[in-house]
Design a protein around this motif. Structure first.
Motif, PDB file in Angstrom:
ATOM      1  N   LEU A 104      18.327   0.640 -27.037  1.00 15.06           N
ATOM      2  CA  LEU A 104      19.372   0.128 -28.063  1.00 15.06           C
ATOM      3  C   LEU A 104      18.287   1.525 -29.355  1.00 15.06           C
ATOM      4  N   ARG A 105      19.715   2.271 -29.486  1.00 16.56           N
ATOM      5  CA  ARG A 105      19.496   2.475 -30.450  1.00 16.56           C
ATOM      6  C   ARG A 105      20.888   2.896 -31.318  1.00 16.56           C
ATOM      7  N   ARG A 106      20.441   3.717 -32.341  1.00 11.65           N
ATOM      8  CA  ARG A 106      21.899   4.678 -32.692  1.00 11.65           C
ATOM      9  C   ARG A 106      22.216   5.574 -33.076  1.00 11.65           C
ATOM     10  N   ASP A 107      23.496   5.739 -33.899  1.00 12.59           N
ATOM     11  CA  ASP A 107      23.708   7.888 -33.821  1.00 12.59           C
ATOM     12  C   ASP A 107      24.249   7.096 -35.476  1.00 12.59           C
ATOM     13  N   ALA A 108      23.714   8.530 -35.598  1.00 13.30           N
ATOM     14  CA  ALA A 108      24.746   8.745 -37.795  1.00 13.30           C
ATOM     15  C   ALA A 108      25.776   8.559 -37.549  1.00 13.30           C
ATOM     16  N   LEU A 109      26.360   7.048 -37.520  1.00 16.54           N
ATOM     17  CA  LEU A 109      28.093   7.071 -37.826  1.00 16.54           C
ATOM     18  C   LEU A 109      28.085   5.733 -38.651  1.00 16.54           C
ATOM     19  N   PRO A 110      29.008   5.431 -39.097  1.00 13.12           N
ATOM     20  CA  PRO A 110      28.700   4.405 -39.771  1.00 13.12           C
ATOM     21  C   PRO A 110      28.747   3.272 -39.402  1.00 13.12           C
ATOM     22  N   VAL A 111      28.360   1.788 -39.587  1.00 11.89           N
ATOM     23  CA  VAL A 111      28.655   0.160 -39.026  1.00 11.89           C
ATOM     24  C   VAL A 111      30.645   0.083 -39.134  1.00 11.89           C
ATOM     25  N   PRO A 112      30.858  -0.418 -37.941  1.00 12.51           N
ATOM     26  CA  PRO A 112      29.586  -0.693 -36.281  1.00 12.51           C
ATOM     27  C   PRO A 112      29.199  -0.018 -36.039  1.00 12.51           C
ATOM     28  N   LEU A 113      29.689   1.428 -35.729  1.00  3.14           N
ATOM     29  CA  LEU A 113      29.723   2.469 -35.049  1.00  3.14           C
ATOM     30  C   LEU A 113      28.992   2.904 -33.981  1.00  3.14           C
ATOM     31  N   HIS A 114      27.792   2.884 -35.290  1.00  4.98           N
ATOM     32  CA  HIS A 114      26.249   3.492 -35.455  1.00  4.98           C
ATOM     33  C   HIS A 114      26.109   2.934 -33.835  1.00  4.98           C
ATOM     34  N   LEU A 115      26.606   1.189 -33.478  1.00  3.47           N
ATOM     35  CA  LEU A 115      25.416   1.329 -32.397  1.00  3.47           C
ATOM     36  C   LEU A 115      26.882   0.797 -30.746  1.00  3.47           C
ATOM     37  N   GLY A 116      27.861   1.983 -31.243  1.00  6.03           N
ATOM     38  CA  GLY A 116      28.369   1.844 -30.503  1.00  6.03           C
ATOM     39  C   GLY A 116      28.050   2.020 -28.588  1.00  6.03           C
ATOM     40  N   ARG A 117      28.200   3.225 -28.838  1.00  3.71           N
ATOM     41  CA  ARG A 117      27.813   3.973 -27.671  1.00  3.71           C
ATOM     42  C   ARG A 117      26.250   3.702 -27.309  1.00  3.71           C
ATOM     43  N   SER A 118      25.529   3.354 -28.016  1.00  2.00           N
ATOM     44  CA  SER A 118      24.499   2.249 -26.949  1.00  2.00           C
ATOM     45  C   SER A 118      24.553   1.004 -26.632  1.00  2.00           C
ATOM     46  N   LEU A 119      25.171  -0.031 -27.392  1.00  2.00           N
ATOM     47  CA  LEU A 119      26.118  -0.915 -26.465  1.00  2.00           C
ATOM     48  C   LEU A 119      27.134  -0.220 -25.414  1.00  2.00           C
ATOM     49  N   ALA A 120      27.979   0.243 -25.359  1.00  2.00           N
ATOM     50  CA  ALA A 120      28.655   0.821 -24.465  1.00  2.00           C
ATOM     51  C   ALA A 120      27.675   0.970 -23.430  1.00  2.00           C
ATOM     52  N   THR A 121      26.949   1.628 -23.750  1.00  2.00           N
ATOM     53  CA  THR A 121      25.755   2.043 -22.422  1.00  2.00           C
ATOM     54  C   THR A 121      24.042   1.130 -21.880  1.00  2.00           C
ATOM     55  N   TYR A 122      25.079  -0.098 -22.782  1.00  2.00           N
ATOM     56  CA  TYR A 122      23.210  -0.751 -22.419  1.00  2.00           C
ATOM     57  C   TYR A 122      23.215  -1.552 -20.650  1.00  2.00           C
ATOM     58  N   PRO A 123      22.478  -1.143 -20.043  1.00  2.00           N
ATOM     59  CA  PRO A 123      22.450  -1.584 -18.745  1.00  2.00           C
ATOM     60  C   PRO A 123      21.868  -2.502 -18.176  1.00  2.00           C
ATOM     61  N   HIS A 124      21.815  -3.325 -19.255  1.00  2.00           N
ATOM     62  CA  HIS A 124      21.156  -4.679 -18.974  1.00  2.00           C
ATOM     63  C   HIS A 124      22.230  -5.641 -19.191  1.00  2.00           C
ATOM     64  N   LEU A 125      23.822  -5.482 -19.403  1.00  2.00           N
ATOM     65  CA  LEU A 125      24.082  -6.072 -19.721  1.00  2.00           C
ATOM     66  C   LEU A 125      25.694  -5.481 -19.150  1.00  2.00           C
ATOM     67  N   SER A 126      26.540  -6.871 -18.656  1.00  2.00           N
ATOM     68  CA  SER A 126      27.803  -6.110 -17.456  1.00  2.00           C
ATOM     69  C   SER A 126      28.781  -5.219 -19.088  1.00  2.00           C
ATOM     70  N   LEU A 127      30.219  -4.719 -18.089  1.00  2.00           N
ATOM     71  CA  LEU A 127      30.896  -4.054 -19.353  1.00  2.00           C
ATOM     72  C   LEU A 127      31.326  -5.085 -20.363  1.00  2.00           C
ATOM     73  N   ALA A 128      31.418  -6.479 -19.521  1.00  2.00           N
ATOM     74  CA  ALA A 128      32.602  -7.903 -19.945  1.00  2.00           C
ATOM     75  C   ALA A 128      32.002  -8.461 -20.749  1.00  2.00           C
ATOM     76  N   GLU A 129      30.548  -9.013 -20.955  1.00  2.00           N
ATOM     77  CA  GLU A 129      28.783  -8.953 -21.653  1.00  2.00           C
ATOM     78  C   GLU A 129      28.853  -8.216 -23.125  1.00  2.00           C
ATOM     79  N   ARG A 130      29.535  -6.348 -22.752  1.00  2.00           N
ATOM     80  CA  ARG A 130      28.981  -6.161 -23.763  1.00  2.00           C
ATOM     81  C   ARG A 130      30.565  -5.533 -24.141  1.00  2.00           C
ATOM     82  N   ALA A 131      31.671  -6.627 -24.008  1.00  2.00           N
ATOM     83  CA  ALA A 131      32.940  -6.113 -25.267  1.00  2.00           C
ATOM     84  C   ALA A 131      32.489  -7.832 -26.254  1.00  2.00           C
ATOM     85  N   LYS A 132      32.133  -8.652 -24.445  1.00  2.00           N
ATOM     86  CA  LYS A 132      31.983  -9.804 -25.219  1.00  2.00           C
ATOM     87  C   LYS A 132      31.516  -9.631 -26.824  1.00  2.00           C
ATOM     88  N   VAL A 133      30.064  -8.900 -26.820  1.00  2.00           N
ATOM     89  CA  VAL A 133      28.467  -8.826 -26.973  1.00  2.00           C
ATOM     90  C   VAL A 133      29.190  -8.104 -28.935  1.00  2.00           C
TER      91      VAL A 133
END
Length: 475
Positions: A119-148
């Motif tokens: 779980l890490r952030r990028d140098a982007l404005p909120v909420p995009l700063h966590l977007g890449r991390s959430l999109a590639t977070y392997p502990h959740l399915s693609l559908a779970e990530r979208a719902k998060v």
């Protein structure tokens, strides 16, 4: 008196001494903060602490050659009050922040074996700063990530001033917003248990929303993590005491207050064994149940509320290996009883091997278990998480238990938490359990100490120190 200092006695407001006098009862972070703030405004302050040290529940002790923290404490970049406190005691460089949020999350309950996510952030404005991390977070399915993502946006829209939020539990809100049990475990509780000391189903929606909105959804860097690279006692005892001494605060440890009572002309009498202190203001910066026992009659409309504020335990498991087994400063874990693991080798003074500290929040089911049972449970779990431990020798294994580590952040707790002012003129409350809007953190403790000092200064007609509340501008 007690530690042999200040031979003139403990009379904080003795005749013949000019100016205003205050007594702060309790030498935890809240009490230290209040004492410093009052002293910086020119008030003569006596700080009384029953333990032989300052720091409250964030302290260190010796175990042989090891310097051990009673538990792992971290803070975030959004904790502007605690950052102000560190600066005030000249300790900022000893507890640095990450350059950018980065939390390794290791899952060992996978068919394919151990799996590391981040779980890490990028140098982007909120909420995009966590977007890449959430999109590639392997502990959740693609559908779970979208719902998060959708739940996070809904959370961001909540009004923290709405008192109804405090009546609801966070777990039910998450379920209503499409969060699976896996999403709660792998994301919401991963953060929430560590910050709230409760699982989502036991936590006030108001406090949970405050944590996530402030930490993850306010500013891109808000959740960057900081922690002490030295023992906590170096910060909250030695350096804090040095700052208090420099500010002219008289500090008395090993001293118990037996009673406080109002006297003539709006002053207060504070009784300790063999001594009576006289003061214009008293700050009661002790745990809620101790505060209840010391409060004079009529100081609060409903003093029983303090007894209704529950407490929650934290268990810390300490393991010393004969070799290095972890190459990260810390990580969080899934699929195991282990929650967070920190490398405390350098801070402890260990010369050979590696010392890991496991921080186990919301630990009501384990807090009273024997050390042997905890050893049998946690050493195999560390072997699952860290292959390097399988050939390593355990040189030491011990636990520290804080049975009342925090107040319990249960639904409805908000209405029980009192503000800094009481109905008794000149008497003020401080502590992480008071109405700061924050859960029981070091940040909440500092904010409470500042609020109590600010209320006292207003009543005493003393100007606020120029640097006080600078943290609000940095928020």
């Amino acid at each position: 008196m007690s530690d042999g200092t200040q031979s003139e006695g403990l009379d904080a407001g003795s005749p013949g001494r000019s100016g205003r006098a205050a007594v702060v009862i309790g030498g935890g972070i809240a009490g230290i903060t209040a004492a410093l703030a009052l002293a910086d405004a020119g008030v003569r302050v006596t700080l009384i602490e029953g333990r032989p040290r300052l720091g409250g529940l964030a302290f260190s002790f010796q175990r042989g050659e090891l310097t051990v923290d009673n538990g792992q404490h971290v803070y975030l970049r959004c904790c502007t009050a605690y950052r102000w406190f560190l600066d005030r005691i000249e300790a900022t460089e000893l507890a640095p922040l990450q350059d950018r949020l980065d939390v390794p999350v290791l899952d060992v309950d996978k068919p394919e074996g151990r799996r590391l996510g981040r779980l890490r952030r990028d140098a982007l404005p909120v909420p995009l700063h966590l977007g890449r991390s959430l999109a590639t977070y392997p502990h959740l399915s693609l559908a779970e990530r979208a719902k998060v993502g959708r739940a996070a946006l809904a959370l961001k829209g909540l009004d923290l001033a709405d008192p109804d939020l405090d009546t609801q539990d966070f777990g039910s809100w998450l379920t209503a917003h499409g969060q699976s049990a896996r999403a709660v475990e792998a994301l919401w509780d991963l953060v929430g248990v560590a910050t709230l000391n409760a699982v989502a189903g036991d936590a006030s929606l108001g406090l949970a929303a405050m944590v996530f909105k402030t930490g993850l959804l306010s500013d891109p860097g808000a959740a960057d993590i900081g922690w002490a690279r030295v023992p906590l006692g170096e910060l909250h005892d030695r350096l804090a005491r040095k700052a208090l001494d420099s500010a002219g605060v008289r500090t008395e440890v090993r001293t118990r207050v037996t009673s406080i009572s109002p006297v003539e002309n709006g002053r207060w009498s504070v009784q300790v064994p063999g001594e009576t202190l006289s003061a214009d203001a008293v700050v009661l910066a002790v745990p809620q149940r101790e505060a209840h026992d010391l409060l004079p009659e009529g100081a609060l409309d409903a003093p029983e509320n303090l007894l209704d504020i529950g407490t929650a335990p934290i268990l810390n498991v300490h393991v010393v290996y004969d070799r290095k087994v972890l190459d990260k400063p810390f990580f969080a874990a899934l699929g195991t009883p282990v929650q967070w693991v920190f490398d405390r080798t350098d801070a402890s003074g260990l010369r050979e091997g590696q010392y890991l500290a496991l921080s186990q929040s919301a630990a009501a089911d384990e807090i009273d278990e024997p050390v042997a049972a905890l050893r049998e449970r946690y050493l195999p779990e560390l072997e699952r998480l860290l292959p390097g431990t399988r050939g390593a020798e355990v040189k030491d294994f011990f636990v520290t238990r804080e049975r009342t580590a925090t107040f319990a952040p249960t639904p409805g707790v908000g209405r029980l938490r009192p503000g800094a002012r009481t109905k008794a003129p000149g008497l003020y409350l401080a502590g992480a359990w008071t109405a700061t809007g924050w859960p029981a953190t070091m940040e909440s403790a500092v904010r409470s100490g500042v609020s109590a000092a600010d209320a006292a200064l207003a009543a005493l007609g003393r100007p606020r120190p120029s640097h006080l509340f600078e943290f609000e501008e940095a928020a």
